[in-house]
Enzyme design. Structure first.
Site, mmCIF file in Angstrom:
data_model
loop_
_atom_site.group_PDB
_atom_site.id
_atom_site.type_symbol
_atom_site.label_atom_id
_atom_site.label_comp_id
_atom_site.label_asym_id
_atom_site.label_seq_id
_atom_site.Cartn_x
_atom_site.Cartn_y
_atom_site.Cartn_z
ATOM 1 N N GLN A 31 -32.845 -25.372 2.325
ATOM 2 C CA GLN A 31 -31.565 -25.334 2.906
ATOM 3 C C GLN A 31 -31.375 -26.910 3.494
ATOM 4 O O GLN A 31 -32.345 -27.432 3.442
ATOM 5 C CB GLN A 31 -31.800 -24.428 4.218
ATOM 6 N N ASP A 86 -37.542 -23.919 15.138
ATOM 7 C CA ASP A 86 -37.057 -25.002 16.211
ATOM 8 C C ASP A 86 -38.278 -24.792 17.229
ATOM 9 O O ASP A 86 -38.132 -25.861 18.275
ATOM 10 C CB ASP A 86 -35.726 -24.645 16.747
ATOM 11 N N GLU A 106 -43.188 -19.597 9.191
ATOM 12 C CA GLU A 106 -41.973 -20.181 9.005
ATOM 13 C C GLU A 106 -41.850 -20.730 7.674
ATOM 14 O O GLU A 106 -42.669 -21.352 7.186
ATOM 15 C CB GLU A 106 -41.793 -21.507 9.861
ATOM 16 N N ASP A 137 -43.747 -17.285 3.247
ATOM 17 C CA ASP A 137 -42.606 -16.189 3.277
ATOM 18 C C ASP A 137 -43.179 -15.362 4.415
ATOM 19 O O ASP A 137 -44.228 -14.674 4.105
ATOM 20 C CB ASP A 137 -42.260 -15.679 1.964
ATOM 21 N N ASP A 155 -37.382 -14.088 14.634
ATOM 22 C CA ASP A 155 -36.464 -14.979 14.787
ATOM 23 C C ASP A 155 -35.958 -15.678 13.763
ATOM 24 O O ASP A 155 -36.230 -16.876 13.485
ATOM 25 C CB ASP A 155 -37.043 -15.967 15.818
ATOM 26 N N PRO A 162 -32.406 -18.098 3.029
ATOM 27 C CA PRO A 162 -33.956 -18.117 3.127
ATOM 28 C C PRO A 162 -34.230 -16.751 4.128
ATOM 29 O O PRO A 162 -35.272 -16.429 4.116
ATOM 30 C CB PRO A 162 -34.259 -19.258 3.950
#
Length: 286
Positions: A31, A86, A106, A137, A155, A162
């Site tokens: 991304q 994040d 992540e 994944d 989250d 993705p």
């Protein structure tokens, strides 16, 4: 020259934020990642042109995706967080000394690296010794787990790109299997307001309900998310988020929060009628 970032909240609605400076722009394998400096919201993380979090309102999302489950189940020790690049969800979790292990999965390492550099407000606790980062994944990771986690927090980004695999029936079934017999699953559940978001929300609720005996939805107000009206899913094998909340025990921990408190916890499960009707549409008829 005035710079503005604009996101489409629906085919007919745009949301714009004035930008002081474009601090970072990069393209990962998955991304496009941007960090913007804005006068109103501070630093803003966007993925593929969609706002993921801002310094001004991220605390609302991260506190509510974390503390509702933590205040409901008093003995959570082992946590799996899927997505959350994040770092804000992990920041809230490490406030609990009773948590022994946090596995964070992540798919995009670049998101974490960028947030560590540009968004320390959310990412600063990713170095906590209890946190173990896996860059893979989440769907494949959870497939290999059984009876392992007391809490799984999904989250994720929206149910396309993705994050798409994290909204499937297979994924929720694997989460159920990966949880202990007292386990809780919390997921970001999209918005009920605009048609496209509401469709994703209803599909997620329908799939989760097929596995968990307790499946509830709670709401939160996040100014920079489409419509500002956002939902989380709470699914559990044993604990009821209202009946099993021990407000005095949570208050006794003395944790510092800016949005969450036990009264907000209870109130967030009181949904508007239009949302209740949307959920009823996909619930099994008795």
């Amino acid at each position: 020259m005035n710079l503005w970032f604009t996101e489409h909240h629906s085919p007919n609605v745009k949301f714009s934020i004035k930008v002081d400076k474009h601090l970072y722009s990069g393209q990962s394998e998955f991304q496009k990642i941007d960090i913007l400096q804005t006068p109103e919201f501070g630093r803003v993380l966007t993925l593929d042109g969609l706002v993921m979090c801002t310094e001004k309102d991220e605390f609302i999302y991260h506190e509510m995706i974390t503390h509702v489950a933590m205040a409901t189940h008093p003995h959570i020790k082992n946590v799996l967080v899927i997505g959350a690049g994040d770092g804000g969800t992990v920041r809230e979790l490490v406030k609990y000394p009773t948590i022994e292990n946090i596995d964070m999965v992540e798919i995009d390492q670049m998101v974490v690296d960028v947030c560590m550099e540009y968004m320390p407000q959310t990412a600063s606790k990713l170095t906590d010794p209890r946190v173990h980062l896996y860059f893979e994944d989440g769907l494949k990771f959870v497939r290999k787990k059984e009876n392992e986690y007391d809490l799984i927090i999904v989250d994720s980004t929206d149910p396309f790109g993705p994050g798409e695999g994290l909204f499937t029936k297979e994924f929720y079934g694997n989460c159920y299997k990966a949880l202990t017999e007292e386990g809780i699953l919390v997921n970001q559940h999209e918005s009920p307001f605009y048609e496209e978001d509401a469709l994703g929300m209803k599909r997620a609720h329908q799939k989760i309900m097929g596995f968990f005996p307790i499946s509830d939805v709670y709401q939160v107000h996040i100014p920079t998310y489409p419509s500002g009206h956002w939902l989380f899913g709470f699914a559990s094998k044993k604990f009821d988020p209202i009946q099993d909340l021990d407000a005095s025990a949570w208050n006794g921990l003395g944790l510092e929060t800016r949005y969450y408190n036990p009264k907000i916890h209870v109130g967030s499960f009181a949904l508007p009628n239009y949302v209740k009707e949307q959920l009823k549409d996909v619930e099994p008829k008795h």
